[in-house]
Design an enzyme around this catalytic site. Structure first.
Site, PDB file in Angstrom:
ATOM      1  N   GLY A 135       1.059  -1.734  -0.290  1.00  0.00           N
ATOM      2  CA  GLY A 135       0.187   0.291  -0.490  1.00  0.00           C
ATOM      3  C   GLY A 135       0.764   0.787   0.098  1.00  0.00           C
ATOM      4  O   GLY A 135       1.808   1.814   0.935  1.00  0.00           O
ATOM      5  N   ARG A 157       1.347  -5.194  -5.929  1.00  0.00           N
ATOM      6  CA  ARG A 157       1.996  -6.048  -5.350  1.00  0.00           C
ATOM      7  C   ARG A 157       1.842  -7.204  -6.430  1.00  0.00           C
ATOM      8  O   ARG A 157       1.282  -7.661  -7.327  1.00  0.00           O
ATOM      9  CB  ARG A 157      -0.055  -6.822  -4.446  1.00  0.00           C
ATOM     10  CG  ARG A 157      -0.682  -5.418  -3.484  1.00  0.00           C
ATOM     11  CD  ARG A 157      -1.408  -6.205  -2.308  1.00  0.00           C
ATOM     12  NE  ARG A 157      -1.023  -5.336  -1.060  1.00  0.00           N
ATOM     13  CZ  ARG A 157      -1.885  -4.537  -0.521  1.00  0.00           C
ATOM     14  NH1 ARG A 157      -2.429  -3.602  -2.207  1.00  0.00           N
ATOM     15  NH2 ARG A 157      -1.354  -2.536   0.281  1.00  0.00           N
ATOM     16  N   ASP A 183       5.066  -5.235   6.344  1.00  0.00           N
ATOM     17  CA  ASP A 183       5.652  -6.246   6.183  1.00  0.00           C
ATOM     18  C   ASP A 183       4.919  -7.505   5.397  1.00  0.00           C
ATOM     19  O   ASP A 183       6.517  -8.014   5.264  1.00  0.00           O
ATOM     20  CB  ASP A 183       4.793  -6.988   8.006  1.00  0.00           C
ATOM     21  CG  ASP A 183       3.660  -7.046   7.870  1.00  0.00           C
ATOM     22  OD1 ASP A 183       2.655  -6.853   7.176  1.00  0.00           O
ATOM     23  OD2 ASP A 183       3.065  -8.098   9.000  1.00  0.00           O
ATOM     24  N   THR A 242       3.359   2.175   6.032  1.00  0.00           N
ATOM     25  CA  THR A 242       2.409   1.788   5.933  1.00  0.00           C
ATOM     26  C   THR A 242       1.399   2.138   6.643  1.00  0.00           C
ATOM     27  O   THR A 242       2.065   3.524   7.661  1.00  0.00           O
ATOM     28  CB  THR A 242       1.799   0.291   6.534  1.00  0.00           C
ATOM     29  OG1 THR A 242       0.920   0.044   6.968  1.00  0.00           O
ATOM     30  CG2 THR A 242       2.769  -0.342   8.068  1.00  0.00           C
ATOM     31  N   ASP A 250      -1.051   2.035   9.032  1.00  0.00           N
ATOM     32  CA  ASP A 250      -1.590   1.641  10.012  1.00  0.00           C
ATOM     33  C   ASP A 250      -0.547   1.806  11.229  1.00  0.00           C
ATOM     34  O   ASP A 250      -1.710   0.739  12.606  1.00  0.00           O
ATOM     35  CB  ASP A 250      -1.893   0.254   9.773  1.00  0.00           C
ATOM     36  CG  ASP A 250      -3.404  -0.114   8.700  1.00  0.00           C
ATOM     37  OD1 ASP A 250      -3.934   0.613   8.234  1.00  0.00           O
ATOM     38  OD2 ASP A 250      -4.175  -0.954   8.381  1.00  0.00           O
ATOM     39  N   ASP A 283       1.356  -0.939  12.134  1.00  0.00           N
ATOM     40  CA  ASP A 283       0.735  -1.606  12.291  1.00  0.00           C
ATOM     41  C   ASP A 283       2.581  -2.927  12.466  1.00  0.00           C
ATOM     42  O   ASP A 283       2.459  -3.961  12.472  1.00  0.00           O
ATOM     43  CB  ASP A 283       0.123  -3.074  11.521  1.00  0.00           C
ATOM     44  CG  ASP A 283       0.692  -2.999  10.338  1.00  0.00           C
ATOM     45  OD1 ASP A 283       1.332  -2.371  10.065  1.00  0.00           O
ATOM     46  OD2 ASP A 283      -0.173  -3.534   9.761  1.00  0.00           O
ATOM     47  N   ARG A 310      -6.540  -2.929  10.038  1.00  0.00           N
ATOM     48  CA  ARG A 310      -7.759  -4.848  10.215  1.00  0.00           C
ATOM     49  C   ARG A 310      -7.041  -4.615  11.776  1.00  0.00           C
ATOM     50  O   ARG A 310      -7.875  -5.095  11.749  1.00  0.00           O
ATOM     51  CB  ARG A 310      -6.899  -5.175   9.375  1.00  0.00           C
ATOM     52  CG  ARG A 310      -7.368  -5.168   7.658  1.00  0.00           C
ATOM     53  CD  ARG A 310      -6.604  -5.820   6.588  1.00  0.00           C
ATOM     54  NE  ARG A 310      -5.587  -4.873   6.099  1.00  0.00           N
ATOM     55  CZ  ARG A 310      -4.501  -4.908   4.967  1.00  0.00           C
ATOM     56  NH1 ARG A 310      -4.767  -5.908   4.737  1.00  0.00           N
ATOM     57  NH2 ARG A 310      -3.731  -3.837   4.480  1.00  0.00           N
TER      58      ARG A 310
HETATM   59  P1  ADP Z   1       2.419  -4.521   2.724  1.00  0.00           P
HETATM   60  O1  ADP Z   1       4.066  -4.515   2.130  1.00  0.00           O
HETATM   61  O2  ADP Z   1       1.822  -3.041   2.349  1.00  0.00           O
HETATM   62  O3  ADP Z   1       2.647  -5.386   3.947  1.00  0.00           O
HETATM   63  P2  ADP Z   1       1.663  -6.585   1.156  1.00  0.00           P
HETATM   64  O4  ADP Z   1       1.025  -7.718   1.916  1.00  0.00           O
HETATM   65  O5  ADP Z   1       0.691  -6.584  -0.144  1.00  0.00           O
HETATM   66  O6  ADP Z   1       2.396  -5.513   1.817  1.00  0.00           O
HETATM   67  O7  ADP Z   1       2.754  -7.176   0.001  1.00  0.00           O
HETATM   68  C1  ADP Z   1       3.755  -6.520  -0.943  1.00  0.00           C
HETATM   69  C2  ADP Z   1       4.413  -7.583  -1.664  1.00  0.00           C
HETATM   70  O8  ADP Z   1       5.214  -8.241  -1.244  1.00  0.00           O
HETATM   71  C3  ADP Z   1       3.581  -8.604  -2.288  1.00  0.00           C
HETATM   72  O9  ADP Z   1       2.610  -8.612  -3.026  1.00  0.00           O
HETATM   73  C4  ADP Z   1       4.539  -9.573  -2.888  1.00  0.00           C
HETATM   74  O10 ADP Z   1       4.841  -9.303  -4.098  1.00  0.00           O
HETATM   75  C5  ADP Z   1       5.445  -9.408  -1.879  1.00  0.00           C
HETATM   76  N1  ADP Z   1       5.673 -10.352  -0.842  1.00  0.00           N
HETATM   77  C6  ADP Z   1       4.951 -10.432   0.447  1.00  0.00           C
HETATM   78  N2  ADP Z   1       5.043 -11.094   0.953  1.00  0.00           N
HETATM   79  C7  ADP Z   1       5.891 -12.383   0.895  1.00  0.00           C
HETATM   80  C8  ADP Z   1       6.404 -13.865   1.063  1.00  0.00           C
HETATM   81  N3  ADP Z   1       6.426 -14.240   2.068  1.00  0.00           N
HETATM   82  N4  ADP Z   1       7.689 -14.047   0.273  1.00  0.00           N
HETATM   83  C9  ADP Z   1       7.443 -12.946  -0.895  1.00  0.00           C
HETATM   84  N5  ADP Z   1       6.992 -12.073  -1.510  1.00  0.00           N
HETATM   85  C10 ADP Z   1       6.188 -11.765  -0.299  1.00  0.00           C
END
Ligand code: ADP
Length: 320
Positions: free
Chosen positions: A11, A72, A103, A125, A127, A129, A171
């Site tokens: 995000g 993403r 995260d 982020t 949030d 969090d 969330r």
């Molecule tokens: P945020 O970073 O805001 O928490 P996301 O959870 O959507 O957002 O994660 C962003 C991107 O990071 C995902 O679309 C994916 O490409 C990558 N990512 C998330 N989790 C993993 C994972 N366990 N292994 C590899 N890449 C990951």
């Protein structure tokens, strides 16, 4: 180290541009070339990489969103995707990477570190969090955005002697509801960390009405329930006049606050320093107004602690 890369992922948050600028300026000051990777890990896989220039970062401090765009990527979670990303990193001669995100993005960074790519995470982020850091980039701006909206909603609720329920982002973490709730003098803050039944919450509103307080503001973090559901419950069980507002994306847009800009500048600087010092696989954060760093896996694992003292402060103020 001669060349580093920077990307934003997950995000978007207000202040990401300030972090990019800081990474760029610190890199240049340390004699590095800085490459921007567009559209997060998705763009990395697709080779959307270009040199960052002074023009790219000039006059962008005050802008929300991210000049590098974000995305993403499900592909990045696959072995083939990671391999492709690493081949792009190598093809561009990028020796270290700064990832600005939440995260999920940090988990992605760990996959790169495991495969020998020095990577540093900067927390972005709204949030708030992430437990290892007191603040994430964008949170303060989101809180300011929400606080300003509370007063607009309060004006019209007051004119009609109504209760306004405001649903905000968060969330698993109620920090936006908590901080904006205190900033906006909320009468009740409903967050995932402090469960309260609709029945008890509705009773509070009835009690307020009995003591002559006809207008109340209720903050709900999305993770604790939907404003519409609560409003429906209150209408079915009490005679309190009540309206719901879901703030949505206006929380995430707009000019970053000065706090977020300064935080982003400080974190960006430290991230590049760590790469140059050869300390890969770390996340930068802030504790007690000091910039520090922890291993990425710890950054993900450290549980976010809810500030119950702040919550209790609001409960006390709402009573009198
Ligand atoms: P945020 O970073 O805001 O928490 P996301 O959870 O959507 O957002 O994660 C962003 C991107 O990071 C995902 O679309 C994916 O490409 C990558 N990512 C998330 N989790 C993993 C994972 N366990 N292994 C590899 N890449 C990951």
């Amino acid at each position: 180290m001669k060349r580093i890369g920077v990307l934003t992922s997950g995000g978007d948050t207000p202040g990401m541009n300030c972090a990019i600028r800081s990474v760029f300026k610190t890199g240049v000051a340390m004699g590095l070339q800085v490459m921007g990777i567009y559209h997060g890990y998705k763009g990395l896989i697709e080779g959307r990489v270009d040199y960052l220039t002074h023009e790219d970062v000039e006059n962008k401090m005050h802008k929300g969103g991210t000049i590098l765009r974000t995305a993403r990527s499900e592909d990045f979670k696959t072995e083939a995707g990671i391999k492709k990303a690493i081949s792009v990193i190598k093809a561009y001669g990028i020796e270290g990477l700064v990832v600005i995100g939440g995260d999920g993005s940090f988990r992605g960074s760990m996959e790169l570190v495991k495969r020998g790519i020095p990577t540093i995470g900067i927390p972005g982020t709204i949030d708030n969090d992430m437990g290892y850091t007191d603040f994430t980039i964008g949170f303060d701006t989101a809180v300011n955005n929400v606080t300003n909206e509370i007063y607009k909603i309060r004006d019209t609720m007051r004119a009609h002697d109504r209760v306004g329920v405001i649903e905000v982002m968060g969330r698993n973490c109620g920090d936006i509801a908590l901080w904006a709730g205190i900033g906006g003098a909320a009468d009740l803050i409903i967050v995932p960390e402090v469960p309260i039944s609709w029945e008890d919450a509705a009773n509070r509103l009835e009690q307020n009405k009995l003591r002559g307080k006809l207008t109340s503001i209720v903050m709900i973090a999305e993770g604790a329930g939907k404003a519409e559901d609560f409003v429906k419950y209150v209408r079915e069980h009490t005679d309190v006049e009540i309206k719901a507002t879901v703030l949505g994306y206006i929380q995430r847009g707009g000019n970053p606050s000065a706090f977020d800009r300064v935080l982003a500048a400080r974190l960006g600087e430290r991230a590049v320093e760590l790469l140059v010092e050869g300390k890969a696989g770390r996340a930068v954060g802030i504790r007690h107004n000091t910039i520090y760093d922890v291993p990425l896996d710890e950054a993900i694992e450290i549980k976010d602690e809810f500030d119950s003292k702040l919550y209790e402060l609001n409960e006390m103020m709402a009573k009198f």
